[in-house]
Structure formats: structure tokens, C-alpha cells
Design a protein around this motif. Structure first.
Motif, short mmCIF file in Angstrom:
data_model
loop_
_atom_site.label_atom_id
_atom_site.label_comp_id
_atom_site.label_asym_id
_atom_site.label_seq_id
_atom_site.Cartn_x
_atom_site.Cartn_y
_atom_site.Cartn_z
N MET A 179 18.37 9.68 -4.51
CA MET A 179 17.66 9.11 -3.38
C MET A 179 17.38 7.64 -3.69
O MET A 179 16.86 7.31 -4.72
N LYS A 180 17.74 6.77 -2.82
CA LYS A 180 17.57 5.35 -3.03
C LYS A 180 16.08 4.98 -2.96
O LYS A 180 15.27 5.68 -2.37
N GLU A 181 15.75 3.82 -3.56
CA GLU A 181 14.37 3.38 -3.62
C GLU A 181 13.76 3.20 -2.24
O GLU A 181 12.59 3.52 -2.03
N LEU A 182 14.52 2.68 -1.28
CA LEU A 182 13.98 2.45 0.05
C LEU A 182 13.59 3.77 0.71
O LEU A 182 12.54 3.87 1.35
N LYS A 183 14.41 4.80 0.53
CA LYS A 183 14.07 6.11 1.08
C LYS A 183 12.81 6.67 0.42
O LYS A 183 11.94 7.22 1.08
N LYS A 184 12.74 6.52 -0.90
CA LYS A 184 11.56 6.98 -1.61
C LYS A 184 10.33 6.20 -1.17
O LYS A 184 9.26 6.75 -0.99
N PHE A 185 10.51 4.88 -1.01
CA PHE A 185 9.39 4.04 -0.61
C PHE A 185 8.81 4.48 0.74
O PHE A 185 7.62 4.67 0.88
N LYS A 186 9.69 4.65 1.73
CA LYS A 186 9.17 4.99 3.06
C LYS A 186 8.50 6.37 3.06
O LYS A 186 7.48 6.57 3.72
N MET A 187 9.05 7.30 2.28
CA MET A 187 8.44 8.62 2.18
C MET A 187 7.08 8.52 1.46
O MET A 187 6.09 9.11 1.90
N ASN A 188 7.03 7.75 0.37
CA ASN A 188 5.79 7.59 -0.38
C ASN A 188 4.73 6.86 0.44
O ASN A 188 3.56 7.23 0.43
N SER B 28 -4.45 6.22 10.05
CA SER B 28 -3.38 6.04 11.03
C SER B 28 -2.60 4.79 10.62
O SER B 28 -3.03 4.03 9.73
N GLN B 29 -1.47 4.58 11.27
CA GLN B 29 -0.72 3.35 10.99
C GLN B 29 -1.56 2.12 11.32
O GLN B 29 -1.53 1.12 10.59
N GLU B 30 -2.31 2.21 12.38
CA GLU B 30 -3.18 1.10 12.80
C GLU B 30 -4.24 0.80 11.74
O GLU B 30 -4.50 -0.35 11.40
N GLN B 31 -4.84 1.85 11.19
CA GLN B 31 -5.87 1.66 10.16
C GLN B 31 -5.29 1.02 8.90
O GLN B 31 -5.90 0.13 8.31
N THR C 143 5.07 0.63 10.97
CA THR C 143 6.09 1.53 11.53
C THR C 143 7.47 1.20 10.97
O THR C 143 8.21 2.10 10.54
N ARG C 144 7.83 -0.08 10.97
CA ARG C 144 9.15 -0.49 10.47
C ARG C 144 9.30 -0.18 8.98
O ARG C 144 10.37 0.21 8.53
N LEU C 145 8.23 -0.35 8.22
CA LEU C 145 8.29 -0.04 6.79
C LEU C 145 8.45 1.46 6.57
O LEU C 145 9.23 1.89 5.72
N GLU C 146 7.72 2.26 7.33
CA GLU C 146 7.79 3.72 7.17
C GLU C 146 9.11 4.32 7.65
O GLU C 146 9.52 5.36 7.17
N THR C 147 9.75 3.68 8.59
CA THR C 147 11.03 4.19 9.10
C THR C 147 12.22 3.60 8.36
O THR C 147 13.35 4.04 8.55
N GLY C 148 11.98 2.60 7.54
CA GLY C 148 13.05 1.97 6.79
C GLY C 148 13.78 0.89 7.56
O GLY C 148 14.77 0.34 7.09
N GLU C 149 13.30 0.56 8.76
CA GLU C 149 13.91 -0.52 9.54
C GLU C 149 13.71 -1.87 8.86
O GLU C 149 14.48 -2.79 9.07
N GLN C 150 12.63 -1.98 8.09
CA GLN C 150 12.30 -3.22 7.40
C GLN C 150 12.11 -2.93 5.92
O GLN C 150 11.39 -2.01 5.56
N GLU C 151 12.79 -3.69 5.08
CA GLU C 151 12.59 -3.55 3.65
C GLU C 151 11.28 -4.24 3.27
O GLU C 151 10.97 -5.31 3.81
#
Length: 136
Positions: A1-10, A21-24, A37-45
């Protein structure tokens, strides 16, 4: 599993673990919710500044946040021994820890009657196999 995938999951795991919440979380690290949102979905590194802020906010190391935590792998090896495919096993354990609904569902599966459990296992395996074939 690549670091980006692990990051967004973590990242999502630690945010939900804190009950935010994401807002908090966005408010806590002074960014907009769409950034979270972009960080959690992997759209943004994640930039280094985000990694530093999230590491401090969640009280975990950056290595842990991006899934380069050797301590976890070492502990799993010590507890479960060498299964020959230990790296994959540790990824499965890490995934289950960070997906509480899946983990709870699998725990409930342990208490199902053998016949029902076999049916559910067959269905899960079929769905996973079909889903992964579509990704190839």
C-alpha cells in the motif's frame, strides 16, 4: 500500500477517532474544509506543512501518519510470528483497525451459526473478487 493511500486512511481514522467532522479538523489546523476532503480522498497530496500540523493535532509522528511506522509491524511480527507474508498481514490488520464498521461486522460474523457464516463468507469473497477484477 503506497504512503498516500495509508495517509488518507490514517487521516480519516484519526479524525473520526477524535470525533471531529471535516469542518472541525479544518478549523483546528486553520484550513478550509475542502482541503480536508481533498487530503482524505487523495485528490491532494499533503504538503509538509499539513503533515506537521496533522501530526501535532493527532499527537502521532509523521511516519505513523503516512504509514511508515515500523513499531506497528514489529509488534505484529512479535505477536503473530512469521507467516511468510507478514507485510500483507500487517496491512490487513491496519485496515481493520481503521475501519471500525468492517471490524465490528467481522466480529459479529464469528458468532454466526456455521452455515450462515459460510454463506456470508462466500458472498463477501465473491463481491471482493468481482470488485478487484473490475479494477484490473
Amino acid at each position: 500500500m503506497k504512503e498516500l493511500k495509508k495517509f488518507k486512511m490514517n487521516m480519516k481514522f484519526y479524525r473520526e477517532r477524535k470525533g471531529w467532522s471535516q469542518e472541525q479538523l479544518a478549523d483546528k489546523i486553520n484550513v478550509s474544509r475542502p482541503v480536508i476532503t481533498r487530503l482524505e480522498t487523495g485528490e491532494q497530496e499533503p504538503a509538509l506543512s499539513y503533515l506537521l500540523l496533522l501530526s501535532k493535532t493527532f499527537s502521532v509522528s509523521i511516519d505513523h501518519l503516512i504509514g511508515r511506522d515500523q513499531v506497528t509491524d514489529d509488534l505484529l511480527y512479535e505477536v503473530y510470528g512469521d507467516y511468510g507474508n507478514e507485510h500483507s498481514f500487517s496491512q490487513i490488520i491496519d485496515y481493520l483497525i481503521k475501519q471500525p464498521k468492517m471490524s465490528t461486522g467481522l466480529q459479529q460474523l464469528l458468532y454466526a451459526k456455521p452455515r450462515e457464516r459460510k454463506l456470508i463468507e462466500d458472498i463477501l469473497i465473491t463481491v471482493i473478487e468481482k470488485s478487484t477484477k473490475r479494477l484490473e
